[in-house]
Motif scaffolding. Structure first.
Motif, PDB file in Angstrom:
ATOM      1  N   TYR A 145       0.871  -1.178   0.000  1.00 33.50           N
ATOM      2  CA  TYR A 145       0.000   0.000   0.000  1.00 33.50           C
ATOM      3  C   TYR A 145       0.905   1.225   0.000  1.00 33.50           C
ATOM      4  N   TYR A 179      -0.615 -10.887  -2.705  1.00 35.98           N
ATOM      5  CA  TYR A 179       0.626 -10.430  -2.055  1.00 35.98           C
ATOM      6  C   TYR A 179       0.663 -10.893  -0.606  1.00 35.98           C
ATOM      7  N   ARG A 200      -2.436 -13.046   0.731  1.00 34.88           N
ATOM      8  CA  ARG A 200      -3.842 -12.692   0.572  1.00 34.88           C
ATOM      9  C   ARG A 200      -4.162 -12.734  -0.917  1.00 34.88           C
ATOM     10  N   HIS A 203      -7.213  -8.207  -4.055  1.00 35.36           N
ATOM     11  CA  HIS A 203      -8.494  -7.637  -3.613  1.00 35.36           C
ATOM     12  C   HIS A 203      -8.473  -6.121  -3.702  1.00 35.36           C
ATOM     13  N   HIS A 205     -10.330  -2.862  -1.644  1.00 33.59           N
ATOM     14  CA  HIS A 205     -11.134  -2.502  -0.468  1.00 33.59           C
ATOM     15  C   HIS A 205     -12.142  -1.414  -0.816  1.00 33.59           C
TER      16      HIS A 205
HETATM   17 FE    FE Z   1      -5.783  -5.215   1.736  1.00 34.31          FE
END
Ligand code: FE
Ligand code: DHB
Length: 267
Positions: A145, A179, A200, A203, A205
């Motif tokens: 992120y 990732y 994960r 995706h 959010h």
């Molecule tokens: Fe996430």
């Protein structure tokens, strides 16, 4: 009364924690290891990284709480968009962007730029919902992120959008990629100790808010991403798996995703 609820919750918590310690014959060393892990989580946390949350996520607690909390919203209509956990990387101060704009401030070489769009409706009446907030965030192709990555511009791959008069929203984003969750803290350490992988599924959010409706915190998952059936934080639900398709005649995006959202009225 709030105090009564606090008493109910704490009494049960203490009973179960004591039972847990008795059941496993918890030793002083093990107890101290647990305390250290809590302290480590606190030290790793900032206003942009919630490590305590990450620790509860790898043991499935946030997903369980999500399931308990939103059972009722789902009960009002079977078409209500399912919820999923918030996770540790939401930012309250993401910028508002206009429909049709891009969240991709720096396009990575391996990016699959996509156009995501859809319509927001009342799950009961089917009426479109204008001026509702769609707050979106995702990781880049390197698994980070923007607040974890010096090479991404501030608020890259984030934005707040508002639906137009017909309830429509739309923006450019990345087709999400799988990732690993951060391994430099206690959550990663726990996964290693348990011989579990860190991944994960890819995706995006979303938080969707509209006055008079129950807010939806959710994540959508690319049907073709790996780890759909063994997400390290247990967030995947059937109704949240989506299909990206090829986009025609748009030089800015090769992929698109149509995703309609239905909200449950309050009360
Ligand atoms: Fe996430
Ligand atoms: C978690 C959630 C995420 O969305 C993510 O990208 C990493 C970790 C979590 O729930 O811990």
């Amino acid at each position: 009364k709030a105090d009564d609820r606090m008493r109910e919750v704490m009494t049960a918590l203490i009973r179960h924690v004591h039972d847990f310690a008795r059941e496993v014959n918890l030793t002083t060393d093990e107890y101290m290891a647990g305390v250290s892990l809590l302290n480590w989580a606190g030290q790793m946390s900032t206003d942009r990284r919630n490590e305590g949350q990450l620790v509860t996520d790898v043991i499935g607690l946030e997903s369980l709480v999500d399931e308990i909390t939103y059972k009722q919203a789902a009960a009002s209509s079977s078409s209500v968009t399912p919820s999923a956990i918030l996770g540790p990387f939401w930012r309250h101060d993401a910028p508002t962007r206009k429909n049709g704009e891009s969240t991709v401030l720096k396009v990575p070489d391996d990016a699959k730029v996509s156009y995501m769009y859809g319509r927001l409706t009342d799950a009961v009446s089917g009426e479109p919902l204008a001026n509702a907030l769609v707050d979106v965030w995702q990781a880049s192709t390197n698994g980070l992120y923007e607040q974890q990555d010096e090479d991404q511009p501030d608020c890259n791959l984030r934005g707040k959008f508002y639906t137009d008069d017909e309830g429509n929203y739309g923006f450019y984003c990345l087709r999400p990629t799988e990732y690993p969750i951060p391994s430099d803290g206690p959550a990663g350490k726990l996964l290693d100790l348990l011989d579990r992988h860190h991944y994960r599924p890819g995706h995006i959010h979303l938080i969707i808010m509209k006055d008079g409706y129950k807010s939806i915190t959710t994540q959508i998952f690319d049907r073709e991403t790996p780890y759909l059936d063994n997400d390290s934080v247990f967030a995947v639900k059937d109704g949240l798996t989506v299909d990206f398709t090829e986009r025609k005649d748009d030089s800015k995006a090769m992929w698109e995703l149509k995703y309609d959202i239905a909200m449950a009225p309050m009360g």
